[in-house]
Design a protein around this motif. Structure first.
Motif, mmCIF file in Angstrom:
data_model
loop_
_atom_site.group_PDB
_atom_site.id
_atom_site.type_symbol
_atom_site.label_atom_id
_atom_site.label_comp_id
_atom_site.label_asym_id
_atom_site.label_seq_id
_atom_site.Cartn_x
_atom_site.Cartn_y
_atom_site.Cartn_z
ATOM 1 N N ILE A 1 0.833 -1.201 0.000
ATOM 2 C CA ILE A 1 0.000 0.000 0.000
ATOM 3 C C ILE A 1 0.871 1.256 0.000
ATOM 4 C CG2 ILE A 1 -1.702 1.332 1.328
ATOM 5 C CD1 ILE A 1 -2.649 -1.397 2.462
ATOM 6 N N LEU A 2 1.954 1.205 0.772
ATOM 7 C CA LEU A 2 2.827 2.378 0.934
ATOM 8 C C LEU A 2 3.550 2.742 -0.360
ATOM 9 C CD1 LEU A 2 4.168 4.427 2.910
ATOM 10 C CD2 LEU A 2 5.934 2.697 3.300
ATOM 11 N N ARG A 3 3.977 1.735 -1.113
ATOM 12 C CA ARG A 3 4.833 1.980 -2.283
ATOM 13 C C ARG A 3 4.207 2.925 -3.310
ATOM 14 N NH1 ARG A 3 7.335 3.683 -5.354
ATOM 15 N NH2 ARG A 3 8.981 2.906 -6.704
ATOM 16 N N PRO A 4 2.977 2.681 -3.795
ATOM 17 C CA PRO A 4 2.406 3.615 -4.783
ATOM 18 C C PRO A 4 2.102 4.998 -4.202
ATOM 19 C CG PRO A 4 0.826 1.906 -4.194
ATOM 20 C CD PRO A 4 2.124 1.504 -3.602
ATOM 21 N N ALA A 5 1.752 5.064 -2.914
ATOM 22 C CA ALA A 5 1.491 6.360 -2.287
ATOM 23 C C ALA A 5 2.771 7.193 -2.228
ATOM 24 C CB ALA A 5 0.916 6.168 -0.881
ATOM 25 N N LEU A 6 3.888 6.528 -1.958
ATOM 26 C CA LEU A 6 5.180 7.221 -1.942
ATOM 27 C C LEU A 6 5.520 7.721 -3.343
ATOM 28 C CD1 LEU A 6 7.667 7.999 -0.264
ATOM 29 C CD2 LEU A 6 8.656 5.773 -0.840
ATOM 30 N N GLY A 7 5.238 6.895 -4.359
ATOM 31 C CA GLY A 7 5.462 7.308 -5.738
ATOM 32 C C GLY A 7 4.622 8.510 -6.111
ATOM 33 N N GLU A 8 3.406 8.570 -5.569
ATOM 34 C CA GLU A 8 2.513 9.708 -5.846
ATOM 35 C C GLU A 8 3.077 10.999 -5.258
ATOM 36 O OE1 GLU A 8 -2.122 10.904 -4.868
ATOM 37 O OE2 GLU A 8 -1.577 8.801 -5.094
ATOM 38 N N VAL A 9 3.598 10.926 -4.045
ATOM 39 C CA VAL A 9 4.188 12.108 -3.404
ATOM 40 C C VAL A 9 5.423 12.575 -4.164
ATOM 41 C CG1 VAL A 9 5.399 12.902 -1.335
ATOM 42 C CG2 VAL A 9 3.287 11.625 -1.108
ATOM 43 N N MET A 10 6.191 11.618 -4.692
ATOM 44 C CA MET A 10 7.434 11.934 -5.401
ATOM 45 C C MET A 10 7.211 12.229 -6.884
ATOM 46 S SD MET A 10 9.707 11.851 -3.060
ATOM 47 C CE MET A 10 11.200 11.884 -4.027
ATOM 48 N N ASP A 11 5.934 12.284 -7.315
ATOM 49 C CA ASP A 11 5.592 12.529 -8.725
ATOM 50 C C ASP A 11 6.261 11.525 -9.652
ATOM 51 O OD1 ASP A 11 3.935 14.675 -8.142
ATOM 52 O OD2 ASP A 11 5.558 16.127 -8.253
ATOM 53 N N GLU A 12 6.292 10.277 -9.222
ATOM 54 C CA GLU A 12 6.880 9.206 -10.029
ATOM 55 C C GLU A 12 5.998 8.918 -11.244
ATOM 56 O OE1 GLU A 12 8.619 4.673 -9.249
ATOM 57 O OE2 GLU A 12 7.711 5.834 -7.630
ATOM 58 N N GLN A 13 6.630 8.649 -12.379
ATOM 59 C CA GLN A 13 5.879 8.362 -13.604
ATOM 60 C C GLN A 13 5.403 6.912 -13.597
ATOM 61 O OE1 GLN A 13 5.242 10.763 -16.435
ATOM 62 N NE2 GLN A 13 5.438 11.818 -14.488
ATOM 63 N N LEU A 14 4.135 6.738 -13.222
ATOM 64 C CA LEU A 14 3.569 5.394 -13.059
ATOM 65 C C LEU A 14 2.331 5.180 -13.922
ATOM 66 C CD1 LEU A 14 3.705 5.343 -9.138
ATOM 67 C CD2 LEU A 14 5.309 4.210 -10.685
ATOM 68 N N TYR A 15 2.121 6.047 -14.908
ATOM 69 C CA TYR A 15 0.814 6.067 -15.577
ATOM 70 C C TYR A 15 0.951 5.898 -17.085
ATOM 71 C CZ TYR A 15 0.443 8.376 -11.081
ATOM 72 O OH TYR A 15 0.558 8.681 -9.748
ATOM 73 N N ASP A 16 1.646 4.847 -17.502
ATOM 74 C CA ASP A 16 1.917 4.612 -18.922
ATOM 75 C C ASP A 16 0.635 4.476 -19.749
ATOM 76 O OD1 ASP A 16 4.602 4.712 -18.387
ATOM 77 O OD2 ASP A 16 4.886 2.550 -18.296
ATOM 78 N N ASP A 17 -0.356 3.783 -19.219
ATOM 79 C CA ASP A 17 -1.613 3.598 -19.959
ATOM 80 C C ASP A 17 -2.314 4.930 -20.196
ATOM 81 O OD1 ASP A 17 -1.168 0.906 -20.019
ATOM 82 O OD2 ASP A 17 -2.482 0.432 -18.332
ATOM 83 N N LEU A 18 -2.278 5.796 -19.187
ATOM 84 C CA LEU A 18 -2.909 7.105 -19.325
ATOM 85 C C LEU A 18 -2.150 7.961 -20.346
ATOM 86 C CD1 LEU A 18 -5.065 9.121 -18.488
ATOM 87 C CD2 LEU A 18 -3.642 9.747 -16.515
ATOM 88 N N ILE A 19 -0.831 7.867 -20.343
ATOM 89 C CA ILE A 19 -0.014 8.614 -21.321
ATOM 90 C C ILE A 19 -0.372 8.187 -22.739
ATOM 91 C CG2 ILE A 19 2.333 8.920 -22.214
ATOM 92 C CD1 ILE A 19 3.315 8.912 -19.321
ATOM 93 N N ILE A 20 -0.503 6.890 -22.960
ATOM 94 C CA ILE A 20 -0.879 6.380 -24.288
ATOM 95 C C ILE A 20 -2.246 6.928 -24.702
ATOM 96 C CG2 ILE A 20 -1.537 4.297 -25.566
ATOM 97 C CD1 ILE A 20 0.591 2.801 -23.904
ATOM 98 N N GLU A 21 -3.189 6.931 -23.766
ATOM 99 C CA GLU A 21 -4.530 7.445 -24.073
ATOM 100 C C GLU A 21 -4.486 8.933 -24.412
ATOM 101 O OE1 GLU A 21 -9.054 7.527 -22.164
ATOM 102 O OE2 GLU A 21 -7.343 6.950 -20.912
ATOM 103 N N ILE A 22 -3.690 9.697 -23.676
ATOM 104 C CA ILE A 22 -3.559 11.136 -23.930
ATOM 105 C C ILE A 22 -2.975 11.382 -25.317
ATOM 106 C CG2 ILE A 22 -2.270 13.211 -23.265
ATOM 107 C CD1 ILE A 22 -2.607 12.277 -20.335
ATOM 108 N N ARG A 23 -1.950 10.633 -25.682
ATOM 109 C CA ARG A 23 -1.335 10.796 -27.007
ATOM 110 C C ARG A 23 -2.330 10.464 -28.114
ATOM 111 N NH1 ARG A 23 4.031 11.764 -26.450
ATOM 112 N NH2 ARG A 23 5.166 10.886 -24.670
ATOM 113 N N GLU A 24 -3.106 9.410 -27.935
ATOM 114 C CA GLU A 24 -4.081 9.013 -28.958
ATOM 115 C C GLU A 24 -5.180 10.064 -29.099
ATOM 116 O OE1 GLU A 24 -5.365 5.216 -27.578
ATOM 117 O OE2 GLU A 24 -3.676 4.124 -28.474
ATOM 118 N N LYS A 25 -5.678 10.568 -27.979
ATOM 119 C CA LYS A 25 -6.737 11.574 -28.017
ATOM 120 C C LYS A 25 -6.237 12.885 -28.608
ATOM 121 C CE LYS A 25 -10.076 9.177 -26.159
ATOM 122 N NZ LYS A 25 -11.271 8.806 -26.963
ATOM 123 N N SER A 26 -4.962 13.194 -28.386
ATOM 124 C CA SER A 26 -4.394 14.446 -28.896
ATOM 125 C C SER A 26 -4.418 14.489 -30.424
ATOM 126 C CB SER A 26 -2.950 14.612 -28.404
ATOM 127 O OG SER A 26 -2.907 14.726 -26.997
#
Length: 289
Positions: free
Chosen positions: A197-222
């Motif tokens: 549980i802690l690991r992804p929350a820590l990544g969120e605070v550190m602005d870690e790039q964990l959202y590859d699927d969302l990036i792909i969707e953004i590029r396609e919609k653009s």
């Protein structure tokens, strides 16, 4: 109903459920001679406080953006998750300590009817986990995900208690501490889940790039927006239930600044209309070669 309202209602569901179960487990453990059930009740009690913490976090995160917080107050969510994990660690430590003490203390064999109580608890806790984890995915809430794993951890400790009590009842004298050993093993599993549980929350605070699927969707919609020739950099930061995006977009180098400005606004509106989870979207215009 928006994501914030959904998350708050789901948290109330957790609070009410954990309160009822803590009472049932405590009474069943006391009258049924089951230290594993009493340990289970301790964890459910910490779950209540953890859920209240999540609720307070959602109330705070709902505040609109202001001069000091232009991106809103969503970053409170991973901080609340840290608090929830702390409750999990404390409950696991208490359960482990009590289990070790009880293993060293002779006591009666648990009553057989406690297995019925545990069976019902396991079913309800797994149902609760499925409900809350579904809502956490729906709302993109890390706090709600942590709350869901509280339910799953509770179900696991109950399964361990069920196994331990079954062994104690079947084998009789000399195996009275089986449910205490079960509670001890359950505490180790809770600690492991705490890390997950802690690991992804820590990544969120550190602005870690964990959202590859969302990036792909953004590029396609653009590419659906007129004037957009392609995309370059795409950075995402999660804040609460929203994703803030910095996107570099390639356009024709011959167009005017006004046209480039219009393309960026059209793209921003298009992305936010098609991907509701997006918050702030910053578009940087790049000329094609």
């Amino acid at each position: 109903m928006n994501n914030e309202q959904t998350a708050i209602r789901t948290t109330y569901f957790s609070i009410i459920g954990n309160t009822v179960l803590a009472l049932i487990k405590g009474l069943a453990g006391f009258f049924g001679n089951s230290y594993a059930l009493i340990a289970d009740a301790i964890e459910s009690t910490t779950d209540i406080f953890a859920s209240f913490l999540v609720l307070l976090g959602f109330k705070y995160a709902k505040r609109p953006a202001d001069e000091n917080h232009p991106y809103g107050h969503g970053k409170i969510e991973p901080l609340i998750t840290f608090g929830v994990v702390a409750f999990l660690v404390v409950s696991a430590t208490i359960i482990a300590y009590e289990s070790i003490q009880n293993i060293q203390t002779p006591h009666k064999t648990p009553k057989s009817w406690t297995l019925i109580v545990l069976g019902l608890i396991i079913v309800w806790k797994e149902i609760s986990f499925q409900i809350v984890i579904k809502k956490s995915k729906q709302t993109n809430s890390s706090s709600l995900k942590a709350d869901a794993w509280h339910h799953r951890s509770d179900a696991i400790t109950s399964v361990m208690a069920f196994i331990g009590i079954t062994i104690a009842i079947i084998f009789g004298k000399g195996y009275e501490t089986a449910d205490d050993w079960a509670a001890l093993f359950a505490s180790a599993f809770i600690l492991y889940n705490s890390y997950l549980i802690l690991r992804p929350a820590l990544g969120e605070v550190m602005d870690e790039q964990l959202y590859d699927d969302l990036i792909i969707e953004i590029r396609e919609k653009s590419l659906e927006v007129q004037g957009v020739l392609g995309t370059e950099k795409c950075f995402i930061r999660k804040s609460g239930m929203k994703f803030h995006v910095d996107l570099h977009v390639i356009v024709n180098s011959e167009i005017t600044v006004k046209v480039g400005h219009d393309i960026s606004h059209n793209l921003k509106d298009h992305l936010r209309n098609n991907i509701p989870s997006l918050g702030h979207v910053l578009i940087h215009i790049e000329p094609n070669e």
